[in-house]
Design an enzyme around this catalytic site. Sequence first.
Site, mmCIF file in Angstrom:
data_model
loop_
_atom_site.group_PDB
_atom_site.id
_atom_site.type_symbol
_atom_site.label_atom_id
_atom_site.label_comp_id
_atom_site.label_asym_id
_atom_site.label_seq_id
_atom_site.Cartn_x
_atom_site.Cartn_y
_atom_site.Cartn_z
ATOM 1 C CG HIS A 127 -3.275 3.518 0.561
ATOM 2 N ND1 HIS A 127 -3.524 2.987 -0.684
ATOM 3 C CD2 HIS A 127 -3.516 2.523 1.455
ATOM 4 C CE1 HIS A 127 -3.891 1.716 -0.542
ATOM 5 N NE2 HIS A 127 -3.895 1.424 0.742
ATOM 6 C CG ASN A 169 -6.704 -0.839 -0.737
ATOM 7 O OD1 ASN A 169 -5.804 -0.533 -1.515
ATOM 8 N ND2 ASN A 169 -6.482 -1.122 0.525
ATOM 9 C CB CYS A 201 -0.944 -0.001 1.195
ATOM 10 S SG CYS A 201 -2.136 -1.354 1.181
#
Length: 336
Positions: free
Chosen positions: A263, A293, A115
């Site tokens: 993020h 995501n 991530c």
Amino acid sequence: MYNSKIIGLGYYVPDNVVTNDDLTKLMDTSDEWIQERTGIKERRWVKPGDGDTTSSMGVKAAKVAIERAGIDKDDIDFIIFATLSPDYYFPGPGVTVQKELDIKTVGALDVRNQCSGFVYALSIADNFIKTGMYKNVLVIGSELHSHGLDKTTRGRGVSVIFGDGAGATVLTREEDNSKGILSTHLHSQGEHAEELSLIAPGMGKRWVNDIIADNDPNDESYFPYMNGQFVFKNAVVRFSEVIMEGLNKNNLTPEDIDMLIPHQANLRIAQFVQKKFQLDDSQVFNNIQKYGNTTAASIPIALTEAWEQGKIKEGDTVVLAAFGSGFTWGSTIIKW
């Protein structure tokens, strides 16, 4: 020393839209349950046979970024590719991009920081440019999660969250040290590595031959695992810390932030950080609602969309921040 600045942005997502209602046909879940916990309404998943791969999506995003940068592909001096979902266990997708873009034999580096991978990749590119080693660096974040998710009720805590897509940036030299990337800040805490992980196949615990030998249909080691509450609690702390670290480094305050691109892990995390820093909706960009995501791709996709929509202008202070598996986290402070 030079600064580095972003001169080209691009992104690509698959055409196939998967809504929360679509997921109810695969697992015991609901649109309300998913939105309440994550803020996600839909995501893009590659359809098997469509030809999209992690590297091919990265190539499509890169072509847009290079065109917008106004340079020729052969002006690229180096390629950095961030992903947790490479086409092959090895080699990494960076070299595939070099081949598919038909760029001369420049170096290609793969970053496996999940991530926070794009923030790590930007930091590497920034330092290569600062030292004068390279002039134009292509940075890509791309993920194809959907082929590796447990799309059953057993895996719903993870599988509803993730989407596929790619984003890319082109960075170049900037002689004005008050512009471009002002600083980057990177951290890790490996003691929590297995709280968000994919254990197999890996040489440490379970490799392919172990999986084949056991032939266990209930083996979950090759599906992603996430301790959701633990990750959330750590994320909101680390996001805040690393954003303040970047602001303090540059003698800035939260009031100086023109645009925060977090993020896209969970809309609730972004909302928590927004409230903590007392930012209004015009100062934070979220698109997890429609893409889910996308891990290393989430920041470059969001950054590109924010720029395309005119939400980032010359002279703005832009903050990128990420937290994820590893645990790793980081921030980037940019004067646009």
